[in-house]
Motif scaffolding. Structure first.
Motif, PDB file in Angstrom:
ATOM      1  N   ALA A   1      50.821 -10.156  16.075  1.00  0.00           N
ATOM      2  CA  ALA A   1      50.122  -9.160  15.243  1.00  0.00           C
ATOM      3  C   ALA A   1      49.788  -8.086  15.928  1.00  0.00           C
ATOM      4  O   ALA A   1      49.831  -7.623  16.814  1.00  0.00           O
ATOM      5  N   CYS A   2      49.374  -6.900  14.946  1.00  0.00           N
ATOM      6  CA  CYS A   2      49.036  -5.546  15.267  1.00  0.00           C
ATOM      7  C   CYS A   2      47.871  -4.989  14.221  1.00  0.00           C
ATOM      8  O   CYS A   2      47.920  -5.480  13.233  1.00  0.00           O
TER       9      CYS A   2
ATOM     10  N   ASN B   1      48.223   0.257   9.374  1.00  0.00           N
ATOM     11  CA  ASN B   1      49.370  -0.767   9.756  1.00  0.00           C
ATOM     12  C   ASN B   1      48.562  -2.087  10.295  1.00  0.00           C
ATOM     13  O   ASN B   1      48.349  -2.035  11.560  1.00  0.00           O
ATOM     14  N   ILE B   2      48.439  -2.896   9.686  1.00  0.00           N
ATOM     15  CA  ILE B   2      47.824  -4.130  10.129  1.00  0.00           C
ATOM     16  C   ILE B   2      48.647  -5.381   9.637  1.00  0.00           C
ATOM     17  O   ILE B   2      48.943  -5.550   8.525  1.00  0.00           O
ATOM     18  N   CYS B   3      49.341  -6.030  10.610  1.00  0.00           N
ATOM     19  CA  CYS B   3      50.117  -7.047  10.189  1.00  0.00           C
ATOM     20  C   CYS B   3      50.282  -8.306  11.121  1.00  0.00           C
ATOM     21  O   CYS B   3      50.190  -7.984  12.383  1.00  0.00           O
ATOM     22  N   THR B   4      50.173  -9.246  10.742  1.00  0.00           N
ATOM     23  CA  THR B   4      50.819 -10.560  11.399  1.00  0.00           C
ATOM     24  C   THR B   4      52.049 -11.216  11.054  1.00  0.00           C
ATOM     25  O   THR B   4      52.395 -11.315   9.752  1.00  0.00           O
ATOM     26  N   ASP B   5      52.862 -11.518  11.890  1.00  0.00           N
ATOM     27  CA  ASP B   5      54.230 -12.133  11.700  1.00  0.00           C
ATOM     28  C   ASP B   5      53.938 -13.436  10.703  1.00  0.00           C
ATOM     29  O   ASP B   5      52.810 -14.170  11.173  1.00  0.00           O
ATOM     30  N   PRO B   6      54.613 -13.626   9.916  1.00  0.00           N
ATOM     31  CA  PRO B   6      54.464 -14.885   9.203  1.00  0.00           C
ATOM     32  C   PRO B   6      54.054 -16.231   9.837  1.00  0.00           C
ATOM     33  O   PRO B   6      53.413 -17.017   9.604  1.00  0.00           O
ATOM     34  N   GLY B   7      54.737 -16.379  11.050  1.00  0.00           N
ATOM     35  CA  GLY B   7      54.713 -17.565  11.880  1.00  0.00           C
ATOM     36  C   GLY B   7      53.463 -17.792  12.509  1.00  0.00           C
ATOM     37  O   GLY B   7      53.161 -18.866  12.944  1.00  0.00           O
ATOM     38  N   HIS B   8      52.621 -16.648  12.382  1.00  0.00           N
ATOM     39  CA  HIS B   8      51.515 -16.773  13.176  1.00  0.00           C
ATOM     40  C   HIS B   8      50.030 -16.472  12.196  1.00  0.00           C
ATOM     41  O   HIS B   8      49.265 -16.101  12.782  1.00  0.00           O
ATOM     42  N   ARG B   9      50.255 -16.398  11.162  1.00  0.00           N
ATOM     43  CA  ARG B   9      49.123 -16.216  10.332  1.00  0.00           C
ATOM     44  C   ARG B   9      48.086 -17.223  10.242  1.00  0.00           C
ATOM     45  O   ARG B   9      48.204 -18.441  10.635  1.00  0.00           O
TER      46      ARG B   9
ATOM     47  N   ARG C   1      45.257 -17.421  11.964  1.00  0.00           N
ATOM     48  CA  ARG C   1      44.902 -17.819  13.346  1.00  0.00           C
ATOM     49  C   ARG C   1      43.801 -16.999  13.855  1.00  0.00           C
ATOM     50  O   ARG C   1      43.457 -16.852  14.979  1.00  0.00           O
ATOM     51  N   GLY C   2      43.561 -15.901  13.128  1.00  0.00           N
ATOM     52  CA  GLY C   2      42.525 -14.864  13.690  1.00  0.00           C
ATOM     53  C   GLY C   2      43.092 -13.573  14.124  1.00  0.00           C
ATOM     54  O   GLY C   2      42.294 -12.591  14.728  1.00  0.00           O
ATOM     55  N   TYR C   3      44.437 -13.548  14.398  1.00  0.00           N
ATOM     56  CA  TYR C   3      44.910 -12.313  15.022  1.00  0.00           C
ATOM     57  C   TYR C   3      44.821 -10.820  14.499  1.00  0.00           C
ATOM     58  O   TYR C   3      44.504 -10.121  15.144  1.00  0.00           O
ATOM     59  N   ALA C   4      44.863 -10.972  13.198  1.00  0.00           N
ATOM     60  CA  ALA C   4      44.859  -9.373  12.397  1.00  0.00           C
ATOM     61  C   ALA C   4      43.411  -9.277  12.741  1.00  0.00           C
ATOM     62  O   ALA C   4      42.974  -7.954  12.842  1.00  0.00           O
ATOM     63  N   ARG C   5      42.323 -10.250  12.347  1.00  0.00           N
ATOM     64  CA  ARG C   5      41.080  -9.796  12.693  1.00  0.00           C
ATOM     65  C   ARG C   5      40.824  -9.296  13.978  1.00  0.00           C
ATOM     66  O   ARG C   5      40.000  -8.271  14.324  1.00  0.00           O
ATOM     67  N   ALA C   6      41.290  -9.832  14.948  1.00  0.00           N
ATOM     68  CA  ALA C   6      40.997  -9.597  16.502  1.00  0.00           C
ATOM     69  C   ALA C   6      41.649  -8.208  16.808  1.00  0.00           C
ATOM     70  O   ALA C   6      40.946  -7.310  17.280  1.00  0.00           O
TER      71      ALA C   6
END
Length: 161
Positions: A72-73, A97-105, A107-112
């Motif tokens: 994610a980023c 540009n905020i995106c999380t790879d579909p396999g990792h959605r 999980r709170g990565y984009a929020r972090a």
């Protein structure tokens, strides 16, 4: 626990890959083209700036199962405008540009990543931060303090490759 780190120039290609995934999520397709090489060059250059000169910060979460790949980023830009009442330093942020790879959605990565980007803007005294949100991402951004802001006019001229 989610580990967020500051992106480096070595992350540029992965940031562009995630950017293409973001466009796919927004419009159903992301046409490959020269924009990808240009975006990678811009990211490499801007992320190489010394910390006190950085104006395009990016925060990332690494893919725990694939070294060198990002999960994610969140990427933004800091713009210097003329100071004004309420904006004494004239610093404005834009998140683009905020995106999380579909396999990792989910999980709170984009929020972090976004929270780290907002902290970065806050540390630099940016008084307004704008973004464009998809309908599905709106709850996340509202929860992080975003709300509607009136921008009465906008001019867009799309260039074709």
């Amino acid at each position: 626990m989610i580990t967020v780190r500051t992106a480096t120039p070595a992350d540029a290609a992965e940031l562009v890959r995630l950017r293409a995934l973001m466009f796919e999520a927004m419009s159903g397709a992301a046409a490959p083209g020269e924009w990808e090489a240009t975006a990678e060059t811009v990211l490499r250059e801007r992320l190489a700036a010394p910390p006190q000169e950085l104006t395009m910060p990016a925060f990332v979460v690494d893919d725990p199962g694939r070294p060198g790949r990002l999960a994610a980023c969140a990427v933004g830009t800091l713009e210097q405008r003329l100071p004004a009442p309420g904006h004494p330093d004239g610093l404005f942020g834009f998140v683009f540009n905020i995106c999380t790879d579909p396999g990792h959605r989910r999980r709170g990565y984009a929020r972090a990543c976004t929270a780290a980007l907002l902290e970065w803007f806050d540390a630099r005294r940016a008084t307004r931060i704008d973004l464009h949100a998809t309908e599905g991402a709106e709850p996340l951004y509202r929860d992080l303090g975003f709300h509607e802001h009136s921008i009465p006019l906008s001019r867009t001229k799309l260039l074709r490759q």
